[in-house]
Scaffold this motif. Structure first.
Motif, PDB file in Angstrom:
ATOM      1  N   ASN A  78       0.794  -1.299  -0.059  1.00  0.00           N
ATOM      2  CA  ASN A  78      -0.060  -0.091  -0.130  1.00  0.00           C
ATOM      3  C   ASN A  78       0.807   1.211   0.033  1.00  0.00           C
ATOM      4  O   ASN A  78       0.252   2.366   0.371  1.00  0.00           O
ATOM      5  N   TYR A  79       1.891   1.333  -0.419  1.00  0.00           N
ATOM      6  CA  TYR A  79       2.801   2.379  -0.645  1.00  0.00           C
ATOM      7  C   TYR A  79       2.971   2.899  -1.839  1.00  0.00           C
ATOM      8  O   TYR A  79       3.344   2.466  -2.852  1.00  0.00           O
ATOM      9  N   GLY A  80       2.584   4.216  -2.027  1.00  0.00           N
ATOM     10  CA  GLY A  80       2.958   4.779  -3.446  1.00  0.00           C
ATOM     11  C   GLY A  80       4.285   5.591  -3.619  1.00  0.00           C
ATOM     12  O   GLY A  80       4.915   5.717  -4.673  1.00  0.00           O
ATOM     13  N   LEU A  81       4.984   5.893  -2.280  1.00  0.00           N
ATOM     14  CA  LEU A  81       6.262   6.300  -2.323  1.00  0.00           C
ATOM     15  C   LEU A  81       6.777   6.018  -0.904  1.00  0.00           C
ATOM     16  O   LEU A  81       6.378   5.897  -0.043  1.00  0.00           O
ATOM     17  N   ILE A  82       8.290   5.657  -1.350  1.00  0.00           N
ATOM     18  CA  ILE A  82       9.081   5.301  -0.190  1.00  0.00           C
ATOM     19  C   ILE A  82      10.218   6.035  -0.165  1.00  0.00           C
ATOM     20  O   ILE A  82      10.994   6.477  -1.267  1.00  0.00           O
ATOM     21  N   LEU A  83      10.410   6.893   0.898  1.00  0.00           N
ATOM     22  CA  LEU A  83      11.405   7.970   1.077  1.00  0.00           C
ATOM     23  C   LEU A  83      12.518   7.446   1.916  1.00  0.00           C
ATOM     24  O   LEU A  83      12.137   6.909   3.248  1.00  0.00           O
ATOM     25  N   ILE A  84      13.707   7.516   1.650  1.00  0.00           N
ATOM     26  CA  ILE A  84      14.990   6.753   2.375  1.00  0.00           C
ATOM     27  C   ILE A  84      15.894   8.085   2.673  1.00  0.00           C
ATOM     28  O   ILE A  84      16.438   8.473   1.671  1.00  0.00           O
ATOM     29  N   ASP A  85      15.814   8.519   3.980  1.00  0.00           N
ATOM     30  CA  ASP A  85      16.782   9.720   4.159  1.00  0.00           C
ATOM     31  C   ASP A  85      18.282   8.905   4.515  1.00  0.00           C
ATOM     32  O   ASP A  85      18.068   7.835   5.266  1.00  0.00           O
ATOM     33  N   GLU A  86      19.465   9.662   4.299  1.00  0.00           N
ATOM     34  CA  GLU A  86      20.509   9.066   4.711  1.00  0.00           C
ATOM     35  C   GLU A  86      20.758   7.726   3.888  1.00  0.00           C
ATOM     36  O   GLU A  86      21.000   6.670   4.177  1.00  0.00           O
ATOM     37  N   SER A  87      20.312   7.769   2.586  1.00  0.00           N
ATOM     38  CA  SER A  87      20.266   6.698   1.910  1.00  0.00           C
ATOM     39  C   SER A  87      21.555   5.895   1.546  1.00  0.00           C
ATOM     40  O   SER A  87      21.666   4.690   0.989  1.00  0.00           O
ATOM     41  N   HIS A  88      22.747   6.561   1.815  1.00  0.00           N
ATOM     42  CA  HIS A  88      24.102   6.012   1.819  1.00  0.00           C
ATOM     43  C   HIS A  88      24.049   4.850   2.756  1.00  0.00           C
ATOM     44  O   HIS A  88      25.106   4.010   2.697  1.00  0.00           O
ATOM     45  N   ASN A  89      23.290   4.660   3.605  1.00  0.00           N
ATOM     46  CA  ASN A  89      23.067   3.300   4.495  1.00  0.00           C
ATOM     47  C   ASN A  89      22.645   2.302   3.849  1.00  0.00           C
ATOM     48  O   ASN A  89      22.918   1.178   4.379  1.00  0.00           O
ATOM     49  N   PHE A  90      22.225   2.439   2.749  1.00  0.00           N
ATOM     50  CA  PHE A  90      21.855   1.455   1.602  1.00  0.00           C
ATOM     51  C   PHE A  90      22.854   1.193   0.612  1.00  0.00           C
ATOM     52  O   PHE A  90      22.362   0.739  -0.345  1.00  0.00           O
ATOM     53  N   ARG A  91      23.835   1.538   0.956  1.00  0.00           N
ATOM     54  CA  ARG A  91      24.955   1.597  -0.431  1.00  0.00           C
ATOM     55  C   ARG A  91      25.593   0.113  -0.666  1.00  0.00           C
ATOM     56  O   ARG A  91      26.303  -0.245  -1.711  1.00  0.00           O
ATOM     57  N   ASN A  92      25.438  -0.993   0.372  1.00  0.00           N
ATOM     58  CA  ASN A  92      25.863  -2.287   0.285  1.00  0.00           C
ATOM     59  C   ASN A  92      24.610  -3.218   0.257  1.00  0.00           C
ATOM     60  O   ASN A  92      23.858  -3.332   0.927  1.00  0.00           O
ATOM     61  N   SER A  93      24.558  -4.043  -1.080  1.00  0.00           N
ATOM     62  CA  SER A  93      23.414  -4.660  -1.391  1.00  0.00           C
ATOM     63  C   SER A  93      23.486  -5.952  -0.621  1.00  0.00           C
ATOM     64  O   SER A  93      22.645  -6.748  -0.711  1.00  0.00           O
ATOM     65  N   ASP A  94      24.682  -6.355   0.243  1.00  0.00           N
ATOM     66  CA  ASP A  94      24.758  -7.541   0.823  1.00  0.00           C
ATOM     67  C   ASP A  94      24.182  -7.427   2.193  1.00  0.00           C
ATOM     68  O   ASP A  94      24.046  -8.513   2.890  1.00  0.00           O
ATOM     69  N   THR A  95      23.732  -6.338   2.871  1.00  0.00           N
ATOM     70  CA  THR A  95      23.301  -6.367   4.067  1.00  0.00           C
ATOM     71  C   THR A  95      21.794  -6.596   4.170  1.00  0.00           C
ATOM     72  O   THR A  95      21.180  -6.594   3.227  1.00  0.00           O
ATOM     73  N   GLN A  96      21.537  -7.018   5.413  1.00  0.00           N
ATOM     74  CA  GLN A  96      20.239  -7.485   5.475  1.00  0.00           C
ATOM     75  C   GLN A  96      19.036  -6.335   5.451  1.00  0.00           C
ATOM     76  O   GLN A  96      18.225  -6.467   4.873  1.00  0.00           O
ATOM     77  N   LYS A  97      19.690  -5.206   5.775  1.00  0.00           N
ATOM     78  CA  LYS A  97      18.426  -4.020   5.626  1.00  0.00           C
ATOM     79  C   LYS A  97      18.192  -3.420   4.316  1.00  0.00           C
ATOM     80  O   LYS A  97      17.435  -3.205   3.878  1.00  0.00           O
ATOM     81  N   TYR A  98      19.425  -3.621   3.476  1.00  0.00           N
ATOM     82  CA  TYR A  98      19.174  -3.485   2.047  1.00  0.00           C
ATOM     83  C   TYR A  98      18.418  -4.331   1.437  1.00  0.00           C
ATOM     84  O   TYR A  98      17.492  -4.246   0.413  1.00  0.00           O
TER      85      TYR A  98
END
Length: 256
Positions: free
Chosen positions: A118-138
């Motif tokens: 149900n989300y039309g937009l996902i906003l990620i602040d400090e998105s460099h925290n998702f720079r590594n695609s191997d992490t669980q959060k990514y």
């Protein structure tokens, strides 16, 4: 200058499914993000998206987001807060591939329900925290986006989108450029985003491996890295990134 950023970001988002806002620290990316959310909510029906927004933010700055949204909602008939769900960067890894998962935000004790449909937009602040695609959060965020239909728009906010190598940028924009070998970017040959960044990453690593004990070695490495930066800027960031420095603002908005 913030309103101009909203217009630019919204235009990029409609065309490519998302954007990167990289204004330097202190220029008010939170304000731009909130204004963009309001503009999205006002146009969500025309865009064929639900009027629901997920904001992913580090715990330390969540309160600032909440306060600023309430400030903007004061005496305004179009309320933002009822349409927004928050989840902190540390908690996003608890979201599984289920359609609905309760997430315990341990830093403040709140429980929220994150629905994957149900989300039309996902906003990620400090998105460099998702720079590594191997992490669980990514992987959790990537899986969540993949579950939502139609695919939500993704807004990425970071003053430092690259921390280590060009791969940092690639991993972030892949959250909205979902097909890496058939991207919509006009300046990436054949739309092959994966191949483009593989080549740039290879050149970048070769430059970093050059011995730095001579001026000749340092100059050679600098030239390679400068060319990598030029290619990433020309082929990718020029189409996806909105970024201004304080000097830019003083120069372009001196009369404001």
């Amino acid at each position: 200058y913030q309103l101009d950023a909203v217009k630019q970001c919204f235009s990029v988002m409609k065309r490519y499914g998302g954007f990167l806002l990289g204004d330097v620290v202190g220029l008010g990316k939170t304000v731009v993000g909130i204004l963009l959310i309001r503009h999205f909510l006002e146009n969500a029906e025309l865009l064929g998206r639900p009027t629901k927004v997920l904001i992913i933010t580090p715990p330390a700055i969540k309160k600032n987001w909440v306060k600023t949204i309430r400030d903007f909602d004061t005496n305004h008939h179009n309320q933002i807060e009822p349409c927004v769900t928050f989840v902190t960067t540390g908690s996003i890894g608890k979201i599984t591939d289920e359609l609905e998962k309760e997430v315990d935000e341990t830093e403040d004790g709140d429980e929220i329900s994150v629905k994957a449909d149900n989300y039309g937009l996902i906003l990620i602040d400090e998105s460099h925290n998702f720079r590594n695609s191997d992490t669980q959060k990514y992987q959790a965020v990537n899986d969540l986006i993949g579950l939502i239909s139609p695919t939500p728009f993704v807004a990425l906010l970071s003053a430092t989108p690259q921390n280590n190598s060009p791969r940092d940028i690639y991993n972030q924009i892949r959250l909205f450029q979902r097909n890496a070998n058939n991207s919509m970017l006009p300046n990436v040959e054949g739309g092959k985003l994966d191949s483009f960044f593989n080549a740039q990453e290879k050149n970048f690593k070769e430059a970093r491996a050059i011995p730095q004990d001579t001026e000749e070695g340092r100059e050679k490495a600098r030239k390679i890295i400068a060319e990598v930066s030029k290619q990433v800027r020309k082929c990718v960031l020029n189409d996806l990134l909105v970024r201004r420095t304080r000097t830019d603002i003083k120069k372009m908005y001196s009369a404001d």
